[in-house]
Design a protein around this motif. Structure first.
Motif, PDB file in Angstrom:
ATOM      1  N   THR A  10       8.778  46.477  88.063  1.00  0.00           N
ATOM      2  CA  THR A  10       9.960  46.108  87.293  1.00  0.00           C
ATOM      3  C   THR A  10      10.431  44.710  87.692  1.00  0.00           C
ATOM      4  OG1 THR A  10      11.672  46.949  88.810  1.00  0.00           O
ATOM      5  CG2 THR A  10      10.610  48.554  87.354  1.00  0.00           C
ATOM      6  N   GLY A  93      11.654  43.791  81.417  1.00  0.00           N
ATOM      7  CA  GLY A  93      12.848  43.533  82.214  1.00  0.00           C
ATOM      8  C   GLY A  93      14.157  43.909  81.548  1.00  0.00           C
ATOM      9  N   VAL A  97      14.867  51.723  83.180  1.00  0.00           N
ATOM     10  CA  VAL A  97      13.946  52.423  84.075  1.00  0.00           C
ATOM     11  C   VAL A  97      14.251  53.912  84.074  1.00  0.00           C
ATOM     12  CG1 VAL A  97      13.125  52.609  86.457  1.00  0.00           C
ATOM     13  CG2 VAL A  97      13.668  50.361  85.501  1.00  0.00           C
ATOM     14  N   SER A 116       9.438  45.893  92.614  1.00  0.00           N
ATOM     15  CA  SER A 116      10.173  44.941  91.789  1.00  0.00           C
ATOM     16  C   SER A 116       9.962  43.531  92.310  1.00  0.00           C
ATOM     17  CB  SER A 116      11.674  45.257  91.785  1.00  0.00           C
ATOM     18  OG  SER A 116      11.923  46.528  91.222  1.00  0.00           O
ATOM     19  N   GLU A 136      19.918  47.963  86.957  1.00  0.00           N
ATOM     20  CA  GLU A 136      19.032  48.937  86.316  1.00  0.00           C
ATOM     21  C   GLU A 136      17.578  48.710  86.721  1.00  0.00           C
ATOM     22  OE1 GLU A 136      17.228  51.792  84.089  1.00  0.00           O
ATOM     23  OE2 GLU A 136      19.354  51.615  84.532  1.00  0.00           O
ATOM     24  N   GLN A 137      17.178  47.446  86.883  1.00  0.00           N
ATOM     25  CA  GLN A 137      15.788  47.130  87.226  1.00  0.00           C
ATOM     26  C   GLN A 137      15.458  47.411  88.695  1.00  0.00           C
ATOM     27  OE1 GLN A 137      13.086  45.692  85.226  1.00  0.00           O
ATOM     28  NE2 GLN A 137      14.400  46.672  83.712  1.00  0.00           N
ATOM     29  N   SER A 141      13.809  51.000  93.136  1.00  0.00           N
ATOM     30  CA  SER A 141      12.627  50.388  93.747  1.00  0.00           C
ATOM     31  C   SER A 141      12.502  50.713  95.230  1.00  0.00           C
ATOM     32  CB  SER A 141      12.679  48.864  93.576  1.00  0.00           C
ATOM     33  OG  SER A 141      12.828  48.528  92.215  1.00  0.00           O
TER      34      SER A 141
END
Length: 314
Positions: A10, A93, A97, A116, A136-137, A141
């Motif tokens: 991500t 992006g 997710v 990420s 959010e991204q 991770s």
């Protein structure tokens, strides 16, 4: 039935996802020549995949141009057509997710890691203007790689802002030439060697994140700072929770970063601001799943309400 390992990459467009995937595939220790890799390409940046690379690493590339197409039926068809040993998903992006994590994977597919990539030189821009999308991204991770670092990069600033979003993530800092910065002690804006630490308002967040990672470093020290008393449902004897709000993705989504304060006096009024001095102790916190700092109150004084309650990591 052999497992198919799935890796989700991500990060924003041009953050280095494609380069990371290509470097991983070229690593002879990552997989054998006979293993089949499926790359699900959800966005294309300046770096492209070539047929020569695909042939070299035995990879098939399939484009996915809409989030709703990345569904259980599509993934099942990919399994049927390609029967891969490994799947690498270069995520868009701007996509959720969470949405992908709700999708049912084919039976033998196992999501083993979410990685990420973040361009360190543009992180501040995204943080100030697209915080909720950045959150959010990155919030799921396991590993976050800050690339394009240079001598001006404030790694402490990067780390503390990420830890407010994702406490468990492993952070890696990569220089512009591709070399990895060795892990070392960050420069903190206060003297960690002192027996008594007095925190300015703007240093609280930096101190808290460092204490969360290294609680034993502060054990036995005396600390003074300003913070807010928070009401909690959990009863813990003659103790109260003292802290401040860290902005996670927007002003409507904040997270309390605070600690338990044990007192021999009456508890202060909830939502009041106080200046507290106390001695730091280390205890195990069940909710966090590890050791954290707590405070044994020595003295306190009431303060007027603060105009800005948020924590910053500058």
């Amino acid at each position: 039935m052999a497992e198919c390992l799935v890796y989700l990459f991500t990060g924003f467009l041009e953050s280095g996802k494609t380069t990371l995937i290509q470097d991983t595939l070229r690593d002879p220790g990552f997989h054998t020549k006979d293993e089949k890799t499926l790359i699900l390409l959800c966005e294309e940046g300046g770096v492209r995949y070539t047929k020569a690379l695909a042939d070299q690493v035995n990879a098939t590339i399939v484009s996915v141009n809409a989030l709703e197409k990345l569904n259980a039926g599509f993934l099942a068809k990919c399994e049927q057509l390609f029967h891969p040993d490994c799947v690498m998903i270069e995520f868009n992006g701007m996509w959720s997710v969470d949405h992908f994590l709700d999708v049912e994977l084919p039976l033998r597919w196992i999501l083993v890691q979410i990685l990420s990539t973040v361009d360190a030189s543009t992180f501040d821009l995204y943080l100030n203007n697209m915080r909720s999308i950045l959150y959010e991204q990155l919030r799921h991770s396991e590993t976050i790689i800050f690339n394009r670092c240079d001598e001006t990069t404030r790694t402490l600033y990067l780390r503390n802002n990420i830890k407010a979003m994702n406490k468990q993530a492993q952070l890696i800092y990569e220089n512009k030439d591709g070399t990895i910065r060795p892990a070392g002690e960050e420069t903190l804006p206060f003297d960690v060697r002192a027996d008594a630490i007095v925190l300015e308002d703007y240093d609280y967040g930096i101190w808290y994140m460092d204490a969360l990672e290294h609680p034993r470093k502060y054990e036995g020290k005396t600390i003074t700072y300003n913070a807010k008393v928070y009401p909690v449902d959990l009863y813990k004897g003659n103790a109260y929770v003292l802290g401040r709000e860290a902005m996670v993705c927007c002003s409507n989504d904040t997270s309390l970063i605070g600690l338990w304060v044990y007192t021999d006096q009456f508890k202060p009024k909830p939502l009041s601001w106080i200046r507290v001095t106390g001695k730091l102790v280390v205890e195990f916190d069940e909710g966090y799943g590890g050791e954290v700092c707590a405070l044994k109150e020595i003295q306190r004084e009431e303060l007027p309400q603060h105009e800005d309650e948020y924590v910053y990591f500058t």
